[in-house]
Design an enzyme around this catalytic site. Structure first.
Site, short mmCIF file in Angstrom:
data_model
loop_
_atom_site.label_atom_id
_atom_site.label_comp_id
_atom_site.label_asym_id
_atom_site.label_seq_id
_atom_site.Cartn_x
_atom_site.Cartn_y
_atom_site.Cartn_z
N HIS A 42 21.07 50.26 40.51
CA HIS A 42 20.83 51.72 40.38
C HIS A 42 19.37 52.06 40.70
O HIS A 42 18.64 52.60 39.85
CB HIS A 42 21.19 52.21 38.97
CG HIS A 42 21.42 53.71 38.95
ND1 HIS A 42 22.26 54.33 38.06
CD2 HIS A 42 20.91 54.70 39.72
CE1 HIS A 42 22.25 55.64 38.28
NE2 HIS A 42 21.43 55.90 39.28
N GLU B 144 26.62 50.22 33.20
CA GLU B 144 25.30 49.77 33.67
C GLU B 144 24.51 49.35 32.44
O GLU B 144 24.54 50.07 31.45
CB GLU B 144 24.57 50.90 34.40
CG GLU B 144 25.25 51.23 35.72
CD GLU B 144 24.53 52.29 36.53
OE1 GLU B 144 23.44 52.73 36.13
OE2 GLU B 144 25.07 52.70 37.57
P1 NAD Z 1 24.62 67.94 45.39
O1 NAD Z 1 24.92 68.72 44.15
O2 NAD Z 1 23.65 68.49 46.36
O3 NAD Z 1 25.99 67.64 46.17
C1 NAD Z 1 27.17 67.25 45.52
C2 NAD Z 1 28.35 67.75 46.35
O4 NAD Z 1 29.55 67.27 45.72
C3 NAD Z 1 28.45 69.28 46.40
O5 NAD Z 1 28.56 69.71 47.74
C4 NAD Z 1 29.71 69.59 45.61
O6 NAD Z 1 30.41 70.73 46.07
C5 NAD Z 1 30.52 68.32 45.80
N1 NAD Z 1 31.56 68.14 44.78
C6 NAD Z 1 31.48 68.31 43.44
N2 NAD Z 1 32.66 68.03 42.87
C7 NAD Z 1 33.50 67.66 43.85
C8 NAD Z 1 34.87 67.27 43.88
N3 NAD Z 1 35.60 67.18 42.77
N4 NAD Z 1 35.40 66.98 45.07
C9 NAD Z 1 34.67 67.07 46.23
N5 NAD Z 1 33.39 67.44 46.26
C10 NAD Z 1 32.81 67.74 45.08
O7 NAD Z 1 24.17 66.51 44.86
P2 NAD Z 1 23.26 65.45 45.66
O8 NAD Z 1 21.83 65.74 45.42
O9 NAD Z 1 23.77 65.30 47.03
O10 NAD Z 1 23.59 64.13 44.82
C11 NAD Z 1 24.90 63.57 44.80
C12 NAD Z 1 24.98 62.57 43.67
O11 NAD Z 1 24.16 61.44 43.95
C13 NAD Z 1 24.41 63.06 42.32
O12 NAD Z 1 25.28 63.87 41.61
C14 NAD Z 1 24.13 61.79 41.61
O13 NAD Z 1 25.30 61.41 40.91
C15 NAD Z 1 23.86 60.80 42.74
N6 NAD Z 1 22.47 60.31 42.76
C16 NAD Z 1 22.28 58.98 42.66
C17 NAD Z 1 21.01 58.45 42.70
C18 NAD Z 1 20.77 56.95 42.65
O14 NAD Z 1 19.67 56.52 42.36
N7 NAD Z 1 21.76 56.14 42.97
C19 NAD Z 1 19.91 59.30 42.81
C20 NAD Z 1 20.14 60.67 42.93
C21 NAD Z 1 21.42 61.17 42.88
#
Ligand code: NAD
Length: 315
Positions: free
Chosen positions: A282, A263
């Site tokens: 993003h 990015e």
């Molecule tokens: P969260 O921590 O609540 O949920 C993540 C889930 O992924 C958890 O349930 C965890 O157990 C699971 N996980 C972790 N490793 C794993 C694996 N190897 N296999 C299967 N499952 C696995 O996070 P969230 O708040 O739901 O956010 C998810 C992701 O979204 C963040 O980590 C971030 O990368 C992304 N995000 C992107 C933006 C954006 O602007 N595009 C904004 C916020 C978050």
């Protein structure tokens, strides 16, 4: 009493900034070069970082009064957490602030792809009214949504899709969520099964060594040719080269992507040439509401400086 000094790496929501100014002397970094930051942090008690810049050991060691480093947002990769821990500096973030916005963006991608919104808009602007016979869309209603990662955002997407569109939700996660399964009639399934049965696959895992390139050629080949892939998590979770090939060959129907590797996405990247893809820079978490909520991270900064427990420490 003198106000604490807080350094912002980048500007934040103006309303939150006004609130913070009542409580602290707020400075904004003139540059995010380490050398300049080392000089800028000498008397600061709190740092608030957004997407750019890093908080290195050197920067923290140059700030003898520093008590807290805050991430306006979620990912704390740019903060040397080991150094922070050794120096007794608390790290905080805003894990819940943009859940709603990211989940809505995911639904926006699903609706735009299923209704072919981008192609239809392009066609009508080009005078192609006949596109109405060619660009036949589909409904989300009753389709299967596969969520890879069923944490905060994944579950909110599931709720929206289940309640509004009666979608069948399946998920793959390392953790099982029986309450959400019951509430949303969701089912935990192995990853390959999820890919094989889903009409929409949406990725919501964090970027970790275990999730890097989790969606690779083999996984894409497992998906239905009519299925769409949505990625609003982190670019490297999907093998982008493999995705381009899958889209070009018609192995899947299309994709909605908010995150990339690298990015910014280079200007000559083949993704820009693909008609069946919707891209955004993003910005899934960048709504006015989410930006305000993320900027509320200053409350945890003040709490730590005043000796209170923060609501969202990064442990
Ligand atoms: P969260 O921590 O609540 O949920 C993540 C889930 O992924 C958890 O349930 C965890 O157990 C699971 N996980 C972790 N490793 C794993 C694996 N190897 N296999 C299967 N499952 C696995 O996070 P969230 O708040 O739901 O956010 C998810 C992701 O979204 C963040 O980590 C971030 O990368 C992304 N995000 C992107 C933006 C954006 O602007 N595009 C904004 C916020 C978050």
């Amino acid at each position: 009493m003198t106000k604490p000094v807080i350094l912002l790496y980048e500007a934040m929501h103006p309303l939150a900034l006004d609130e913070l100014r009542h409580l602290a002397e707020v400075r904004t970094a003139e540059s995010l070069d380490e050398e300049d930051l080392v000089r800028a942090v000498v008397d600061v008690q709190g740092i608030i970082i957004r997407a750019n810049g890093v908080v290195s050991r050197r920067i923290m060691e140059a700030a003898p009064k520093l008590k807290v480093v805050a991430r306006h947002g979620t990912g704390v990769e740019a903060i040397d957490r080991k150094a922070a821990q050794e120096l007794g500096i608390v790290v905080v973030n805003t894990p819940e602030a943009n859940v709603e916005s990211v989940a809505e963006q995911c639904l926006a991608f699903m609706l735009s792809l299923s209704k072919r919104v981008r192609e239809a808009d392009k066609a009508i602007r080009a005078g192609d009214w006949g596109a109405r016979y060619r660009l036949i869309g589909s409904e989300l209603y009753g389709k299967t949504l596969g969520l890879i990662g069923f944490g905060r955002i994944g579950q909110r997407v599931a709720e929206m899709a289940h309640v509004a569109f009666a979608m069948q939700v399946v998920y793959y996660d390392l953790v099982s969520y029986p309450d959400a399964e019951e509430k949303l009639k969701a089912r935990a399934v192995p990853l390959e099964d999820l890919l094989a049965i889903s009409d929409y696959v949406s990725v919501h895992v964090p970027l970790l060594p275990s999730t890097r390139a989790m969606i690779n050629t083999q996984m894409l080949e497992t998906m239905k040719p009519s299925a769409y892939l949505i990625n609003t998590s982190r670019g490297p979770v999907v093998d982008q080269g493999a995705l381009v090939k899958a889209l070009e060959k018609g192995l899947i129907a299309g994709a909605g992507l908010d995150v990339f590797e690298p990015e910014p996405l280079p200007a000559d990247h083949p993704l820009y040439q693909l008609e069946n893809v919707i891209l955004s820079p993003h910005m899934a978490g960048h709504t006015d509401e989410a930006l305000y909520r993320m900027a509320q991270v200053y409350k945890d900064v003040i709490a730590v400086i005043e000796g209170r427990d923060p609501v969202y420490p990064v442990l």
